[in-house]
Design a protein around this motif. Sequence first.
Motif, PDB file in Angstrom:
ATOM      1  N   LEU A 125       9.783  29.244 -10.590  1.00 28.27           N
ATOM      2  CA  LEU A 125      10.474  30.485 -10.248  1.00 28.27           C
ATOM      3  C   LEU A 125      11.962  30.199 -10.160  1.00 28.27           C
ATOM      4  CD1 LEU A 125      10.539  33.447  -9.313  1.00 28.27           C
ATOM      5  CD2 LEU A 125      10.239  32.607  -6.966  1.00 28.27           C
ATOM      6  N   ARG A 126      12.745  30.941 -10.929  1.00 23.35           N
ATOM      7  CA  ARG A 126      14.203  30.833 -10.860  1.00 23.35           C
ATOM      8  C   ARG A 126      14.748  32.209 -10.480  1.00 23.35           C
ATOM      9  NH1 ARG A 126      12.779  27.873 -15.481  1.00 23.35           N
ATOM     10  NH2 ARG A 126      13.389  25.667 -15.393  1.00 23.35           N
ATOM     11  N   TYR A 127      15.714  32.214  -9.539  1.00 19.37           N
ATOM     12  CA  TYR A 127      16.281  33.495  -9.146  1.00 19.37           C
ATOM     13  C   TYR A 127      17.724  33.297  -8.710  1.00 19.37           C
ATOM     14  CZ  TYR A 127      15.302  31.899  -4.340  1.00 19.37           C
ATOM     15  OH  TYR A 127      15.260  31.199  -3.189  1.00 19.37           O
ATOM     16  N   HIS A 128      18.505  34.368  -8.843  1.00 19.79           N
ATOM     17  CA  HIS A 128      19.900  34.336  -8.420  1.00 19.79           C
ATOM     18  C   HIS A 128      20.361  35.777  -8.247  1.00 19.79           C
ATOM     19  CE1 HIS A 128      21.474  35.582 -12.345  1.00 19.79           C
ATOM     20  NE2 HIS A 128      20.449  34.884 -12.823  1.00 19.79           N
ATOM     21  N   ALA A 129      21.429  35.925  -7.421  1.00 19.28           N
ATOM     22  CA  ALA A 129      22.016  37.248  -7.204  1.00 19.28           C
ATOM     23  C   ALA A 129      22.824  37.650  -8.422  1.00 19.28           C
ATOM     24  CB  ALA A 129      22.903  37.229  -5.951  1.00 19.28           C
ATOM     25  N   VAL A 130      22.826  38.926  -8.761  1.00 16.05           N
ATOM     26  CA  VAL A 130      23.599  39.434  -9.890  1.00 16.05           C
ATOM     27  C   VAL A 130      24.480  40.553  -9.374  1.00 16.05           C
ATOM     28  CG1 VAL A 130      21.889  38.832 -11.616  1.00 16.05           C
ATOM     29  CG2 VAL A 130      21.760  41.053 -10.516  1.00 16.05           C
ATOM     30  N   SER A 131      25.602  40.746 -10.029  1.00 18.24           N
ATOM     31  CA  SER A 131      26.526  41.810  -9.652  1.00 18.24           C
ATOM     32  C   SER A 131      27.030  42.483 -10.899  1.00 18.24           C
ATOM     33  CB  SER A 131      27.696  41.235  -8.829  1.00 18.24           C
ATOM     34  OG  SER A 131      28.437  40.329  -9.632  1.00 18.24           O
ATOM     35  N   LEU A 165      12.331  27.141  -7.819  1.00 17.72           N
ATOM     36  CA  LEU A 165      11.228  26.857  -6.906  1.00 17.72           C
ATOM     37  C   LEU A 165       9.993  26.538  -7.745  1.00 17.72           C
ATOM     38  CD1 LEU A 165      10.364  26.851  -3.918  1.00 17.72           C
ATOM     39  CD2 LEU A 165       9.728  29.258  -4.198  1.00 17.72           C
ATOM     40  N   GLU A 166       9.368  25.376  -7.469  1.00 17.75           N
ATOM     41  CA  GLU A 166       8.145  24.979  -8.150  1.00 17.75           C
ATOM     42  C   GLU A 166       6.963  25.425  -7.303  1.00 17.75           C
ATOM     43  OE1 GLU A 166       8.095  23.753 -11.056  1.00 17.75           O
ATOM     44  OE2 GLU A 166      10.269  23.387 -11.229  1.00 17.75           O
ATOM     45  N   LEU A 167       5.997  26.128  -7.916  1.00 12.73           N
ATOM     46  CA  LEU A 167       4.872  26.703  -7.192  1.00 12.73           C
ATOM     47  C   LEU A 167       3.562  26.158  -7.746  1.00 12.73           C
ATOM     48  CD1 LEU A 167       6.144  30.370  -7.202  1.00 12.73           C
ATOM     49  CD2 LEU A 167       6.293  28.752  -5.319  1.00 12.73           C
ATOM     50  N   PRO A 168       2.552  25.984  -6.911  1.00 16.62           N
ATOM     51  CA  PRO A 168       1.258  25.465  -7.393  1.00 16.62           C
ATOM     52  C   PRO A 168       0.585  26.464  -8.336  1.00 16.62           C
ATOM     53  CG  PRO A 168       1.449  25.301  -4.994  1.00 16.62           C
ATOM     54  CD  PRO A 168       2.565  26.158  -5.457  1.00 16.62           C
ATOM     55  N   ALA A 169      -0.358  25.934  -9.123  1.00 17.82           N
ATOM     56  CA  ALA A 169      -1.040  26.764 -10.113  1.00 17.82           C
ATOM     57  C   ALA A 169      -1.970  27.781  -9.474  1.00 17.82           C
ATOM     58  CB  ALA A 169      -1.814  25.884 -11.085  1.00 17.82           C
ATOM     59  N   ASN A 170      -2.470  27.482  -8.242  1.00 21.29           N
ATOM     60  CA  ASN A 170      -3.430  28.386  -7.614  1.00 21.29           C
ATOM     61  C   ASN A 170      -2.757  29.477  -6.791  1.00 21.29           C
ATOM     62  OD1 ASN A 170      -2.442  26.747  -5.660  1.00 21.29           O
ATOM     63  ND2 ASN A 170      -4.435  26.159  -4.784  1.00 21.29           N
ATOM     64  N   HIS A 171      -1.428  29.561  -6.786  1.00 21.06           N
ATOM     65  CA  HIS A 171      -0.716  30.608  -6.074  1.00 21.06           C
ATOM     66  C   HIS A 171      -0.483  31.799  -6.994  1.00 21.06           C
ATOM     67  CE1 HIS A 171       1.052  28.372  -2.366  1.00 21.06           C
ATOM     68  NE2 HIS A 171      -0.182  27.967  -2.631  1.00 21.06           N
ATOM     69  N   SER A 172      -0.539  32.982  -6.407  1.00 18.61           N
ATOM     70  CA  SER A 172      -0.227  34.181  -7.179  1.00 18.61           C
ATOM     71  C   SER A 172       0.781  35.064  -6.456  1.00 18.61           C
ATOM     72  CB  SER A 172      -1.511  34.984  -7.452  1.00 18.61           C
ATOM     73  OG  SER A 172      -2.095  35.384  -6.219  1.00 18.61           O
ATOM     74  N   SER A 173       1.383  34.537  -5.340  1.00 13.87           N
ATOM     75  CA  SER A 173       2.423  35.289  -4.643  1.00 13.87           C
ATOM     76  C   SER A 173       3.270  34.326  -3.839  1.00 13.87           C
ATOM     77  CB  SER A 173       1.812  36.361  -3.729  1.00 13.87           C
ATOM     78  OG  SER A 173       1.052  35.744  -2.697  1.00 13.87           O
ATOM     79  N   VAL A 174       4.464  34.805  -3.470  1.00 20.36           N
ATOM     80  CA  VAL A 174       5.343  33.986  -2.659  1.00 20.36           C
ATOM     81  C   VAL A 174       6.319  34.915  -1.931  1.00 20.36           C
ATOM     82  CG1 VAL A 174       7.063  33.636  -4.479  1.00 20.36           C
ATOM     83  CG2 VAL A 174       6.854  31.960  -2.639  1.00 20.36           C
ATOM     84  N   PHE A 175       6.651  34.564  -0.644  1.00 18.88           N
ATOM     85  CA  PHE A 175       7.684  35.244   0.121  1.00 18.88           C
ATOM     86  C   PHE A 175       8.979  34.474  -0.008  1.00 18.88           C
ATOM     87  CE2 PHE A 175       4.513  37.743   2.485  1.00 18.88           C
ATOM     88  CZ  PHE A 175       5.195  38.943   2.587  1.00 18.88           C
ATOM     89  N   LEU A 176      10.063  35.188  -0.294  1.00 19.63           N
ATOM     90  CA  LEU A 176      11.388  34.580  -0.327  1.00 19.63           C
ATOM     91  C   LEU A 176      12.196  35.147   0.826  1.00 19.63           C
ATOM     92  CD1 LEU A 176      12.255  34.677  -4.141  1.00 19.63           C
ATOM     93  CD2 LEU A 176      11.262  32.811  -2.823  1.00 19.63           C
ATOM     94  N   HIS A 177      12.744  34.287   1.687  1.00 19.85           N
ATOM     95  CA  HIS A 177      13.495  34.689   2.867  1.00 19.85           C
ATOM     96  C   HIS A 177      14.958  34.326   2.715  1.00 19.85           C
ATOM     97  CE1 HIS A 177       9.671  35.485   4.898  1.00 19.85           C
ATOM     98  NE2 HIS A 177       9.241  34.298   4.442  1.00 19.85           N
ATOM     99  N   SER A 178      15.725  34.784   3.710  1.00 17.06           N
ATOM    100  CA  SER A 178      17.168  34.467   3.808  1.00 17.06           C
ATOM    101  C   SER A 178      17.926  34.938   2.582  1.00 17.06           C
ATOM    102  CB  SER A 178      17.367  32.957   4.011  1.00 17.06           C
ATOM    103  OG  SER A 178      16.711  32.519   5.191  1.00 17.06           O
ATOM    104  N   LEU A 179      17.568  36.053   2.006  1.00 18.78           N
ATOM    105  CA  LEU A 179      18.328  36.624   0.904  1.00 18.78           C
ATOM    106  C   LEU A 179      19.426  37.512   1.464  1.00 18.78           C
ATOM    107  CD1 LEU A 179      15.400  37.671  -1.480  1.00 18.78           C
ATOM    108  CD2 LEU A 179      16.674  35.517  -1.453  1.00 18.78           C
ATOM    109  N   GLN A 180      20.392  37.797   0.644  1.00 16.79           N
ATOM    110  CA  GLN A 180      21.476  38.684   1.058  1.00 16.79           C
ATOM    111  C   GLN A 180      20.972  40.123   0.984  1.00 16.79           C
ATOM    112  OE1 GLN A 180      24.908  37.978  -1.308  1.00 16.79           O
ATOM    113  NE2 GLN A 180      24.829  35.755  -1.064  1.00 16.79           N
ATOM    114  N   HIS A 181      21.274  40.899   2.067  1.00 16.34           N
ATOM    115  CA  HIS A 181      20.783  42.274   2.063  1.00 16.34           C
ATOM    116  C   HIS A 181      21.645  43.127   1.130  1.00 16.34           C
ATOM    117  CE1 HIS A 181      24.151  43.900   4.442  1.00 16.34           C
ATOM    118  NE2 HIS A 181      24.113  42.725   5.093  1.00 16.34           N
ATOM    119  N   SER A 182      21.054  44.196   0.673  1.00 15.73           N
ATOM    120  CA  SER A 182      21.710  45.161  -0.237  1.00 15.73           C
ATOM    121  C   SER A 182      22.292  44.449  -1.468  1.00 15.73           C
ATOM    122  CB  SER A 182      22.821  45.943   0.494  1.00 15.73           C
ATOM    123  OG  SER A 182      22.281  46.666   1.573  1.00 15.73           O
TER     124      SER A 182
END
Length: 1165
Positions: free
Chosen positions: A961-967, A978-995
Motif C-alpha cells: 500500500l502506497r499513499y500520500h497527500a495530494v493538493s 506499507l507492506e500487508l500480509p496476504a490474508n488481510h483484506s482491510s487496514v485502518f490508517l491513523h494520524s492523517l491530516q484532516h480535510s
Amino acid sequence: MDRSGDARLVLLLLFMSHMTTALEVPLDPKLLEGLPQPPTITHQSPKDYIVDPRENIVIYCEAKGKPHPSFSWTRNGTHFDIEKDPKVIMKPHTGTLVIDISGGEKTEAYEGIYQCAAHNQLGTAVSSHIHIRQSRSPLWSKERFSPIVAQKGQSLVLHCRPPAGLPPPIVFWMDNNFQRLPQSRRVSQGLNGDLYFSNVQMEDSRNNYICYARFPHTQTIQQKQPISVHVTEHKPIEERAPVFMVPSGSLSSELVLRGETLEMECIADGLPTPAVSWSKRSGEIPSARASFLNYNKTLRITDVSEADAGEYQCRATNTHGSVHHTYRVTVRAAPYWISAPKNLVLAPLETGAISCLAGGNPKPTIHWSVNGLPINDAPKDPSRRVENDTIIFSAVQTGSSAVYQCNATNQYGDLLYNAFVNVLAEPPRVLTPSDKVYQVIVNKPALLECVSFGSPVPTITWFKDSRSSMLDGDPYVFHDSGALEIPVSQGSNSGKYTCVARNNLGISENHVYLEVKEPTRILRPPEYRVVQRNADVLFECKVKHDPSLVPTVSWRRDNGELPYDERFRVEADSLTISDVSESDAGVYTCMVNTTLDQDSASAQLTVVEATPTPTLIYEQPDAPTDLELTDPGARSVQLTWTPGDEHNSPTKKFLIQYEDALHQSGVWLNLTEVPGSRTTAHLKLSPYVHYSFRVLALNDVGYSRPSRASRQYRTSPAAPDENPSEVKGHGTEHNNLVITWKPLTPLQANGPGLQYKVMWRQQEVEQDWSFVTVANVSRFVVSGTPTFVPYELKVQAINDYGHAPKPSAVIGHSGEDFPSAAPEAVQVLVLNSTEAEVSWTHVPQRSVRGRLQGYRVHYRRERSLHRHNSHHAEQRSKTFSTGSSSGRLTDLQPYSLYSLHITALSGRGEGPASNTHRFQTPEGVPGAPASLRVSAADPESVLLEWSPPHQRNGRLTGYTLRYHAVSSSSDAGELQELELPANHSSVFLHSLQHSTRYRFSLSARTARGSGPPLTQETLTVLDRALVSPQVDIATQGWFIGLMSAIALLILILLIICFIKRNKGGKYPVKEKEDAHGDPEIQPMKEDDMTFGEYSDEDHKPLKGSRTPSSGSVKRADSDDSLVDYTDSGDTQFNEDGSFIGQYSGLQSAHHSPQPSPSTAFNSLV
C-alpha cells in the motif's frame, strides 16, 4: 640438343604430317548412344580442397563413357576400401564420395590425398590428386598489453600476429564498436596485418585498437585483446627524413609464379608524412594489370607473366629527404598447357598420335600413363611408341582402345590430363537431316551441308538431280567437312542434290534441295511530301518479291517506331497519316523483310500551316450499302460494300459485325475492323455457323447506323480446332478423382454432336489410358482411386466430324485422406509464465495421405494451480507451417496446469492426436486487486477494504500500500509505503491530516513480483465519504460543470441586486427622508449624471448613497444610520467592501412598515 636428337625430331614431324587425320565424333545424341567410348572425367573436386569440419565431406568425381563407367578411389597412394567404412558412401551412377561426420567423427581422420578412377572395358580415366585438408581457425593466444605511451611525432607499430589458420585469415583493425579505424597516408595496415603509424598525433590516443582475424572458410571472426595508445607532448617535435619501417634493408627478393598475384609494399617513417612512389628499372609497370593500393604504399600486379620479372623500386619522400628500396622479382611457372592432349578416334590399321605439350619454368617433365598405370608398367602394345611428349600409334587394332594420362611436373606443381584412343570400325552415316531445303537469294552464296561419321573417315561426293555425273570443279567448292558451296547462286542451280559418304565398310547417302529466290525490291518508294496541317498524307511503298516468300512491311519515323496513334494507318503497300500536325514532320522509312533478304526506302514529310476554310457541318456517316459476299471458302469469305456519305468528316474505320442464326439468333457480335480507306474485307470464319454480316462506319462524330444485313452464309461443320481449357484434377473423397474443364462454346464446337473424351492414368505407374466419353457436362468423377496419387489427365473435344488435336496432359491428384499418424516426441519447454515452446517430430510423408498443410497444436487450460481460482478456460489451437518442428504458445495464463496434443493437418483435415502432454506454467505477477473501498472513519483516520485480484497468477505473498497527500498544486506529500500480509483484506490508517485529499495505491504480490496497482482518492473529513472503487465524483466532468453553473448564477443575481439598490430603491432610510421633506436635496446634474453637493451641516447622507467603506456612518443629530437597519451593529462586508445580505428593519419604535410584494420583487431584479 645434339644432331641425332634434331634428326629424330624432324622424322617425327614428317611422320605426323602424313598420319591419318584424327576422327572427330560429332555430338549427335543418337550417334553417341550407339558408339562405345572410353571413360572421360567430366567433374572433379579442386586439387587443393579445404573442407569445413562442421559439414560432411563431399569429394566429387563424375565421368561419362559407353558402357557407363564404374569407380574406385585411392587414398595416400593405396586403395581406399569404401565398403569397410560405414561413414563413407558413393553416390549412385557417379564416383562422388560423401563422408558423414555428423556422428562426431573427426575430420582430421579423413585428411589425405585422394584420386578417383573411372573404369569400363575400353580403359580407365583418373582424376587429379585431390588434397583434402580441414579448415582451421585457431584461437588467439590470451595476452595482456600494457598501455603504449608514445611521443607525438614518433613512429609506431601495433603488431597483430594473428593465429595461423587454414586458409590464412583476413586481418583488419576496428574499435570495440566494430567501426573500422580510419587509415590514411600516415596510418595504414601492412600486408602482414600490423598497423603502422609514420608519425603519431594526439588524435591517435585511444584505448581500443583491436585487430580482428576473419577466417573465410568457417566464417568466424576472432579478435585480439585491445591495445591502448596514449600520445604525449612533453618535448618539442623534431621533423625528420623518411626511413622505411617495411621492408628492412635496401634490397628484397620476391619469387612469384606465373598467373599469380604479386604484392610489394613500402611503409615509411618520417615527419612530415612521406609520399611513396614506384618505378621499374628497364621496363614499364603493366598499367592494365597493376594497381597502387594503401595510399600508394602497396603495388599489386595480377596475372603475373615472365615479362614482369625485374627490379622494382619504391621511393619515400618528404621535405627533409628521400629513401628508396629495391625489390628483385623472379618469375617462375608451374606447368601449364601449351597444347593439351586430344582424344583420338581411329579405324583399325590407321595411324595417329597424341601429343602433350606443356610449358613451365623450369621446363616440366612429362610422364605417361595408360589406364592409370605408368606406361612402362602397362601391358605392351606393339602399335604404340613413346617419343618424349608424343605417343605414336601405327596399325592399331580393335583392342588398342585405352585412356592415356599425361602428367607434366616441376618443382612448383603438376598437371594431369586424360586423352583416350578409341579404335572403331563403323560404316558411314550421314547426319544432316534428310530432304532439308536450303533457300538463297540469287547471286548470293549457298552452302549445302553433309555432316557424316564413319570409321575410317568417309569420303564425300556430290551429285545433282541424278546420279549420272559427279559434281566437280567450277562453280562448286568442296569443304573438308563435306559441305558443298556455290559462291554465286543462279536460278539454274535450283534442284535436288545428293551427298554420298563411303568408306571400306559401306556407303550412305542423303538428299537436300536448293531453291534460288528472286530478290525483294521496292519498285515505287515513298516520295517527298509537303502537306497542310490537319490534312491527310499518303506514302506509297510498292514491293516486288519472289512469289514463294511472304514479305513483312514496317514503317519507321526518324529511325524510331511510329507513334501509337490511330491516325497512322499501315496497309500492305502504303502508309496514311490522317489529320497531320507539326509533330508528324520527319523522315519516314519503308522497310520490307523476308526470311532471306530485305530492302528499304525513305522520304521526308514537311507540314505547313493550313489555309482558312469555311465552317463545315460535321455529322455521323450514312450507313454502308450494297453488301456482297464473294470468294466463298470453307472458312473464309470476301465482303464488299459501298460507303455512305461521310458528312465532311472522313471515315476512320469500318466495323464488321455478324449474327449466328444457328446458335445465337438476334445477337450481333463484333468480328473485325478495317481502315476507313478500304471497302473490302477478307473474313476468317468458323465452321458450322450460319453467318449474316452488317457494316458500321465511324468518323470523328460517331458511328453510323448499321447497314442492312447481308445474305446468310453457312460454313460447313468440321472437327473441333481446340480442346477444353482449364483442365484440373482433384479429389473430394479419399478414393476419387474429380476431373473438371471449361467446356467449349457453341462457336468453338465446329459441328454438331459435341462430346468430351476424358482420359486419365496414374503417373509413372499405368501405361494405358483409361477414358470415358461424356456430353453436356464439365466434370467427371473417377471412383476407386488410391489416396492422393498423381494422375495424368487429358480432355479431348469430339464432334460428329472428328476429334480435336491431341491434347497435352496435365497433372492432377486424387483425393486426400486424413493423416494416419500423429506427431511424436512431443516436448514442452516452458519459457516463462505466459509462453512455452512446443517441439515434435514430423510425421512420415507416406502417412500424410495428401498435401501436408502444417501442424496444429491444441492446448487447454485445465485449471489454475491456485485453489481459489480453478475455473476452466476454453480449448485453443494454433497452426504452424509445414516445415516447422517447433512452435511457441504466447497466450498462456500463469500458475496454471495445461494439457496439449498435436495433430498433422492435410487438405482433408486433421489426423490422429498425439499423446496428451501436460505442463505447468510458473507463477507470474498478479493482476490488480478486484476492488478498493476507502471510507473516512474520523477526520484523521480512514478504513481501506479490498478484494483479492481475479487473476492471482500464483500464491499471493502480500500487498503493498502506497499513499500520500495530494493538493491542487503540483507538490505532493511524502509517499508512505506499507507492506500487508496476504490474508488481510482491510487496514485502518491513523494520524492523517484532516480535510486533506489522499491518494491510495494498492498492489498485490507474488514470488515473481508486484502486479499493477489499483488507485483511489478520498478526503479526510468528519462525514464519511464512501468512495467508489472506480469513480471519484469530485473529478467527474458533469459534477464540476454543474457546480460552476450554480456559482455563476448566484454571482449574476448578486450583481443585479446591488445595481438595483444603488439606483434608490425604497428602504427605511428613504422613507424617513421623504417624511422630513429635506429641502436641501439637490437634483442630479444633467451634464455628468452625478448628484449635486449636500451642504447640510448635519452631514445627512445623500439620497441613494452607499455606506462608507469604513463600515460606519456619522450619527450627529440624525439617528438614521445604516447600522440601525441591520440585525446588529456588526455589519458584514464582502472583500471589496460591499454589503453581504439585504437591509432589514430595526426592532424598535422607528420600525418601518414591511415592503409590499412588488417592492421586494423589484429589489431582486
